[in-house]
Design an enzyme around this catalytic site. Structure first.
Site, short mmCIF file in Angstrom:
data_model
loop_
_atom_site.label_atom_id
_atom_site.label_comp_id
_atom_site.label_asym_id
_atom_site.label_seq_id
_atom_site.Cartn_x
_atom_site.Cartn_y
_atom_site.Cartn_z
N LYS A 44 0.85 -1.20 0.00
CA LYS A 44 0.00 0.00 0.00
C LYS A 44 0.87 1.23 0.00
O LYS A 44 2.00 1.20 0.49
CB LYS A 44 -0.87 0.02 1.27
CG LYS A 44 -2.08 0.93 1.16
CD LYS A 44 -3.22 0.22 0.48
CE LYS A 44 -4.44 1.08 0.34
NZ LYS A 44 -5.61 0.27 -0.04
N GLY B 287 -20.36 7.35 3.00
CA GLY B 287 -19.25 7.62 2.08
C GLY B 287 -19.79 7.64 0.67
O GLY B 287 -20.57 6.76 0.28
N GLY C 75 -17.67 8.32 -2.25
CA GLY C 75 -16.58 8.37 -3.21
C GLY C 75 -16.82 7.32 -4.26
O GLY C 75 -17.98 6.93 -4.52
N ASN C 76 -15.76 6.79 -4.85
CA ASN C 76 -15.90 5.79 -5.92
C ASN C 76 -16.75 4.60 -5.46
O ASN C 76 -17.72 4.21 -6.11
CB ASN C 76 -14.51 5.35 -6.38
CG ASN C 76 -14.57 4.23 -7.39
OD1 ASN C 76 -14.72 3.06 -7.03
ND2 ASN C 76 -14.50 4.57 -8.67
N ALA C 77 -16.40 4.02 -4.30
CA ALA C 77 -17.10 2.82 -3.84
C ALA C 77 -18.55 3.14 -3.46
O ALA C 77 -19.48 2.43 -3.89
CB ALA C 77 -16.37 2.21 -2.66
N GLY C 78 -18.76 4.19 -2.68
CA GLY C 78 -20.10 4.50 -2.20
C GLY C 78 -21.05 4.88 -3.32
O GLY C 78 -22.20 4.43 -3.36
N TYR C 79 -20.57 5.70 -4.25
CA TYR C 79 -21.44 6.12 -5.35
C TYR C 79 -21.86 4.92 -6.22
O TYR C 79 -23.05 4.73 -6.50
CB TYR C 79 -20.73 7.20 -6.20
CG TYR C 79 -21.17 7.24 -7.64
CD1 TYR C 79 -22.50 7.49 -7.97
CD2 TYR C 79 -20.26 7.01 -8.67
CE1 TYR C 79 -22.92 7.50 -9.30
CE2 TYR C 79 -20.68 7.02 -9.99
CZ TYR C 79 -22.01 7.26 -10.31
OH TYR C 79 -22.41 7.26 -11.62
N1 GLU Z 1 -7.24 0.43 -3.28
C1 GLU Z 1 -8.06 -0.70 -3.56
C2 GLU Z 1 -8.15 -1.60 -2.34
O1 GLU Z 1 -7.96 -1.18 -1.21
C3 GLU Z 1 -7.62 -1.44 -4.81
C4 GLU Z 1 -6.24 -1.99 -4.78
C5 GLU Z 1 -5.76 -2.49 -6.14
O2 GLU Z 1 -6.53 -2.49 -7.07
O3 GLU Z 1 -4.59 -2.87 -6.20
O4 GLU Z 1 -8.48 -2.73 -2.45
#
Ligand code: GLU
Length: 415
Positions: free
Chosen positions: A105, A217, A219-223
Site C-alpha cells: 500500500k 461515504g 466516493g468511488n465505492a459509495g457512489y
Molecule cells: N485500493 C483498492 C483496495 O484497497 C484497490 C487496490 C488495487 O486495485 O490494487 O483494495
C-alpha cells in the site's frame, strides 16, 4: 474506548487468527510486520512558486503469493501505521479472492481538495519517481485508493514509463481505458461488494427487492454501490453521506442524481428532496443493509450495539474495531468483512495486469462474469470456515487468507 491505531488492530486480528489456526510463533512473527517499507520526501513546486515537501510511503507487506499489490491514498491524515495496516489487509485481500499477488500500500500526506490539478500532477509524478526502484509490473503494482483516480494513475504510469524509456502500462492499475485500463475497473469495488451482498442475503433469508440500504461515504465505492444495489437488485437506498454530512429520504434516493449534485456542489449535503442526517445517525438507521464506504474505525464499541442492519457490507477498509466485531456477532449482524467485501477492486486490477501483459483486452461482460465467480467463491470459502470453526466472518476470512499465504511461504522454503 478501544484502540484505534489501524496497524495495532490489524496485528490484533492476525494474532487472533494465529490462535485459531494454531500457527507457529515464528510464522506469526513474520506475518505481523511488513517485509519492507520506503519513506520518501517529495519536493513539489506549488502554484505560488514555492517548493513544498510532501511525505510519502510505500509499504510492501508480503510477496509470498506474487508481486505486491495495493492502492495509493492521498489524504491529510495519512500515517505510516495506516499504510501498514492497509498493506497487511491487501495481503489477505489478494489471498481471499485467490489471485496470484501479495499485498502492499502507498500513501502521501496531502490535501487534494486544496491542491490545483497542476500541483496534483507534479506530486503524482514526484511520488512514483521516488518509489520507482521498488515498484514495477513484476514487483509491486499500485492502484487508486482514497482521493486518487484514473488520471492520477495515468500520470504515474507516464512518469514510470519515462524513467524506463518504454511504455510500462503494467506498473499500475486503475488506469483510464485509453491507456491500458480494464473494462469494469471503475465500479469493480462496489460491484464485487454487491455480489457478496447477494450471497449474504441468500444466506440470511433477506429478499433484496425493496430492501433498504444506507451508505456511508460517497466516493468511488459509495457512489457505485448506490447505483448498483438499485440496478442489480432493486434495493432502495434511503441514506447516503460524505465527509460533510448525510441525506435521507425514506422513499429512496437516486444515486445518479446525487452524484451529479455532488459534482456541482462538492457534497451530497442539501440535496433537494431529502432531509439532513449525520454520519453517526446514518450508521444506526433501521435498514436491511449498511454499507460503510469511507474510512477506518466508524463502527466501534460505542455504536455497535445500536446498529440495526441485518447485513453490513464493508466497502471501506477497516471500518469496524475488534470490540465492535464481538458485539455485532453477538447481535447476529451478518458482517461481510472489508478485505472480502471490497476485494472486487483488486480482482479487476489483477485482470487489468493480465490484459496488460497480454496486450489483449476483454469485453466488460467477461470481466463481470469472472469477478462474480471470484467474489462468490471467496464469500463461500469464508462462510464455510466460519461454520467449521464457529467464528465470525472476519475471523473466517482471516483463516482462509492466512492459510494460503502460509502455504505459499512454506512451499517457497521460507519457513
Ligand atoms: N485500493 C483498492 C483496495 O484497497 C484497490 C487496490 C488495487 O486495485 O490494487 O483494495
Amino acid at each position: 474506548m478501544s484502540e484505534l491505531n489501524p496497524f495495532l488492530i490489524a496485528q490484533r486480528q492476525l494474532d487472533e487468527c494465529a490462535k485459531i489456526l494454531n500457527l507457529d510463533d515464528s510464522v506469526r512473527e513474520i506475518l505481523r510486520v511488513p517485509m519492507r517499507e520506503m519513506h520518501v520526501s517529495i519536493p513539489v513546486r506549488m502554484d505560488n512558486g514555492k517548493i513544498h515537501v510532501f511525505k510519502g510511503y510505500r509499504v510492501q507487506y508480503n510477496d509470498a503469493r506474487g508481486p505486491m499489490k495495493g492502492g495509493i491514498r492521498f489524504h491529510p491524515d495519512e500515517t505510516i501505521d495506516t499504510v501498514r495496516a492497509l498493506a497487511a489487509w491487501m495481503t489477505w485481500k489478494t489471498s481471499i479472492v485467490d489471485v496470484p499477488l501479495g499485498g502492499g500500500k502507498g500513501g502521501v500526506i496531502c490535501n487534494p481538495k486544496e491542491m490545483s490539478e497542476g500541483e496534483l500532477e507534479r506530486l503524482s509524478r514526484g511520488y512514483i519517481q521516488a518509489i520507482s526502484q521498488i515498484v514495477g509490473p513484476e514487483k509491486d503494482v499500485p492502484a487508486p485508493d482514497v482521493y486518487t483516480n484514473p488520471q492520477t494513475m495515468a500520470w504515474m504510469m507516464d512518469e514510470f514509463s519515462k524513467i524506463h524509456q518504454k511504455n510500462q502500462f503494467g506498473v499500475i492499475t486503475g488506469k483510464p481505458l485509453e491507456l491500458g485500463g480494464s473494462a469494469g475497473r471503475g465500479d469493480a469495488t462496489a460491484r464485487g461488494g454487491c455480489y457478496t451482498i447477494r450471497e449474504a442475503a441468500n444466506e440470511v433469508g433477506l429478499d433484496l427487492k425493496g430492501a433498504t440500504v444506507a451508505i456511508q461515504g460517497f466516493g468511488n465505492a459509495g457512489y457505485f454501490a448506490a447505483t448498483l444495489v438499485t440496478s442489480l437488485f432493486d434495493c432502495k437506498v434511503v441514506a447516503v453521506s460524505d465527509s460533510r454530512g448525510g441525506i435521507i429520504n425514506e422513499n429512496g434516493l437516486d444515486g445518479e442524481a446525487v452524484f451529479e449534485y455532488k459534482a456541482k456542489t462538492g457534497s451530497v449535503v442539501d440535496f433537494p428532496d431529502s432531509d439532513p442526517i449525520s454520519n453517526k445517525d446514518l450508521l444506526e438507521l433501521d435498514v436491511d443493509v449498511l454499507i460503510p464506504a469511507a474510512l477506518e474505525n466508524v463502527i466501534t464499541d460505542e455504536n455497535a450495539s445500536s446498529i440495526k442492519a441485518r447485513i453490513i457490507c464493508e466497502l471501506a477498509n477497516g471500518p469496524t474495531t475488534p470490540e465492535a466485531d464481538d458485539i455485532l456477532y453477538k447481535n447476529d449482524v451478518h458482517v461481510i468483512p472489508d478485505f472480502l467485501a471490497n476485494a472486487g477492486g483488486v480482482t479487476v486490477s489483477y485482470f487489468e495486469m493480465v490484459q496488460n501483459f497480454y496486450m489483449y483486452y476483454w469485453e466488460e461482460d467477461i470481466v463481470h462474469e469472472r469477478l462474480d465467480k471470484k467474489m462468490t467463491s471467496a464469500y463461500h470459502a469464508t462462510l464455510k470456515a466460519s461454520r467449521k470453526f464457529n467464528i465470525n466472518m472476519r475471523q473466517a476470512a482471516y483463516v482462509v487468507a492466512v492459510e494460503r499465504v502460509v502455504e505459499a511461504m512454506r512451499l517457497r522454503g521460507r519457513l
